[in-house]
Structure formats: C-alpha cells, structure tokens
Design an enzyme around this catalytic site. Structure first.
Site, PDB file in Angstrom:
ATOM      1  N   ILE A  37       0.810  -1.220   0.000  1.00  0.00           N
ATOM      2  CA  ILE A  37       0.000   0.000   0.000  1.00  0.00           C
ATOM      3  C   ILE A  37       0.842   1.269   0.000  1.00  0.00           C
ATOM      4  CG2 ILE A  37      -1.947  -1.149   1.113  1.00  0.00           C
ATOM      5  CD1 ILE A  37      -1.222   0.333   3.708  1.00  0.00           C
ATOM      6  N   ALA A  60      -2.569  -2.160   8.222  1.00  0.00           N
ATOM      7  CA  ALA A  60      -1.990  -1.119   9.076  1.00  0.00           C
ATOM      8  C   ALA A  60      -0.730  -1.636   9.750  1.00  0.00           C
ATOM      9  CB  ALA A  60      -2.992  -0.681  10.145  1.00  0.00           C
ATOM     10  N   TYR A 125       2.044   5.446  16.900  1.00  0.00           N
ATOM     11  CA  TYR A 125       0.974   4.682  16.262  1.00  0.00           C
ATOM     12  C   TYR A 125      -0.302   5.512  16.174  1.00  0.00           C
ATOM     13  CZ  TYR A 125      -2.914   1.418  15.881  1.00  0.00           C
ATOM     14  OH  TYR A 125      -4.075   0.787  15.505  1.00  0.00           O
ATOM     15  N   TRP A 150      -9.106  -2.566  21.400  1.00  0.00           N
ATOM     16  CA  TRP A 150      -8.893  -3.805  22.152  1.00  0.00           C
ATOM     17  C   TRP A 150      -9.370  -5.027  21.360  1.00  0.00           C
ATOM     18  CZ3 TRP A 150      -9.969  -3.133  28.098  1.00  0.00           C
ATOM     19  CH2 TRP A 150      -9.378  -1.940  28.554  1.00  0.00           C
TER      20      TRP A 150
END
Length: 285
Positions: A37, A60, A125, A150
């Site tokens: 990506i 990600a 992050y 979570w």
C-alpha cells in the site's frame, strides 16, 4: 457488490473476508504479498484491476511499541498507504471504509469519546492513524471511518491469547487496572463493517462490543470463562512502563450507530465466550 479488503490475511481482515462471503458478496483480498500500500502505482493498478465497488481498509502497522523506534515505517504504512488507497478510491469511484483506533484520543477524563471530539494522540501509532484519518477526510467527500479498540480474533496475536499463554507458565499475574475500554471481537465487528459498506450512511463511527472494563477486569473474565486458576493482581500502569504511552480512557460512544440504523455489537463478555469456543474448536484452548 464487490469489496476489496486490504490486510486480508490479518486478524480483522480474515474475518471480514469470511463475512463478505457469508453475506453473499463478491470478496477480493490483498495483503502485503499482493499489494504494497506504500506504492501508489501498485495501489492504483491493483484497485483498478479488481473491479471492486468498495474497499475495506484493514491493513496497518499496529506494533504500538515498535512504532516508537520505527516512526518512518509506521507513517509510510498508516498515513501514506492510506493516502494511496483514498486517492485510488477517488479516481475509481470506489467507496472507502477505513479502520482507525481509540489511540487517536489522549485518554483523559472518564466520559466516552464522541466521534467528533478533538484528536490528540499520545504515541507514534496513534498519530499515524490520525494522519490516516486526515488523508481520508481531505481526499474524499464521502467515506466511512470506524474507530475500534482492544481487538481480539482467531487470526492473530491479542490480549486473550497472551493471557491464556501466560496462564500455562505461571499461577500469578499483574495486570493494569487504570486503563478502561471495550474489547472488540473481530467476528462481531466484521458483521457491522460489511453491512455498513453496503449503505450510504457515511461518517465517523465508533464500534466495539458493548460494556466497559479495565484490562485487569478483562483478564479476570478470560480466566473465569476459560476455567483457569490464575491469581490476578491489579496494578497501576506505572508498574509496566512501555515505550509507547497508552491512553487511560478508551471509552467510546456508539450512539451514532443507533442514529444511523446500525445494530450495536453484543456485550463483550458474551463475545469473549464465543471466542473461547472458537479457540476450543481450533484446539487452541
């Protein structure tokens, strides 16, 4: 409708692929082996060739502590990669659903975060996922941004697996009790994402299983439902210093789901029980 999933072999992407098929939609999955990506030309070519109507962007960089020492790499994936996806979607007229995180907030206070609250991430992050949100919002007039927290599922590392693995090695654990949020089961989340991307109800959403707990309470419930005899001691975050600072308050309001006609995810203890059954079926528990 055909949907292309990035990060398709990851913890969330795998379940999204299965849910697309379950709902009778045409699913195409790509991961790093099929499409980098961070390579804009590759993204343009793969999306164009896919013939998809929409993209669910799960790919990600998620190693929160490692990101502190690999900021450039983290940003190239989470910001630049998302920009490439958004730009290609604009050119091709595809819908985009971008998965973001509770880490875009600074974790202050105790009230649940609203979708339009100020974003003030505490770590690399979180900042790069925030920058990914900005890329989507500045490139597309219509989009879905779904913040999650979570996460646990069958296809990857997560807190539940970590606790179960530790239970095999020691009879006592210390777990932080001053960080609060909502666990999110990827199977439940996938149902919502696939339904959402088929609508025109664009906007920013928060999605997690119902209920709030601390990591300590989450750990205790994991051992209770798994039938593990483990002594769990609640401690402050300072007892476990990490490279990346974590938010103390990851409570997120889900009222926008109600407003737009989406069904909320089931209660987190129920979700945990179904996940443990899934692990048993896979002989992983």
């Amino acid at each position: 409708m055909k949907v292309l999933v990035t990060g398709a072999w990851g913890q969330l992407g795998s379940d999204v692929m299965q849910e697309l098929e379950r709902q009778g939609l045409d699913a195409a999955g790509v991961d790093i082996g099929e499409m980098d990506i961070t390579d804009a030309a590759a993204v343009d070519a793969v999306l164009a060739a896919s013939g998809a109507d929409a993209v669910i962007h799960c790919a990600a960089y998620t190693a929160v502590d490692a990101a502190e020492e690999n900021e450039e790499l983290c940003r190239s994936v989470n910001r630049d990669g998302t920009q490439n996806i958004a730009s290609a979607c604009r050119k091709l007229g595809m819908k985009l659903l971008y998965l973001s995180t509770d880490y875009v907030f600074d974790g202050t206070g105790e009230r649940p975060w609203e979708p339009e609250d100020e974003r003030n991430p505490l770590n690399v992050y979180g900042r790069t996922k925030y920058e990914g949100e900005l890329a989507v919002q500045s490139t597309l007039k219509e989009f879905f941004i779904v913040r999650i927290s979570w996460v646990f599922g069958l296809h990857g590392k997560n807190f539940v697996r970590t606790m179960l693995n530790l239970a095999e090695k020691q009879d006592g654990l210390k777990v932080v009790d001053d960080q609060f949020g909502s666990p999110t089961y990827t199977r439940d989340l996938s149902v919502l994402l696939v339904r959402m991307v088929q609508t025109e109800e664009y906007g920013v959403y928060h999605a997690a299983n119902e209920g709030i707990c601390s990591w300590y309470e989450f750990a205790c419930e994991i051992f209770r439902q798994a039938g593990k005899q483990v002594r769990v001691e609640p401690v402050a975050s300072e007892a476990f210093p990490t490279k990346a600072k974590r938010p103390h308050n990851s409570r997120m309001s889900r009222e926008r789901l109600d407003e737009r006609g989406f069904q909320r995810l089931p209660e987190w203890k129920d979700a945990l029980g179904r996940y443990l059954e899934e692990l048993r079926a896979e002989r992983a528990l």
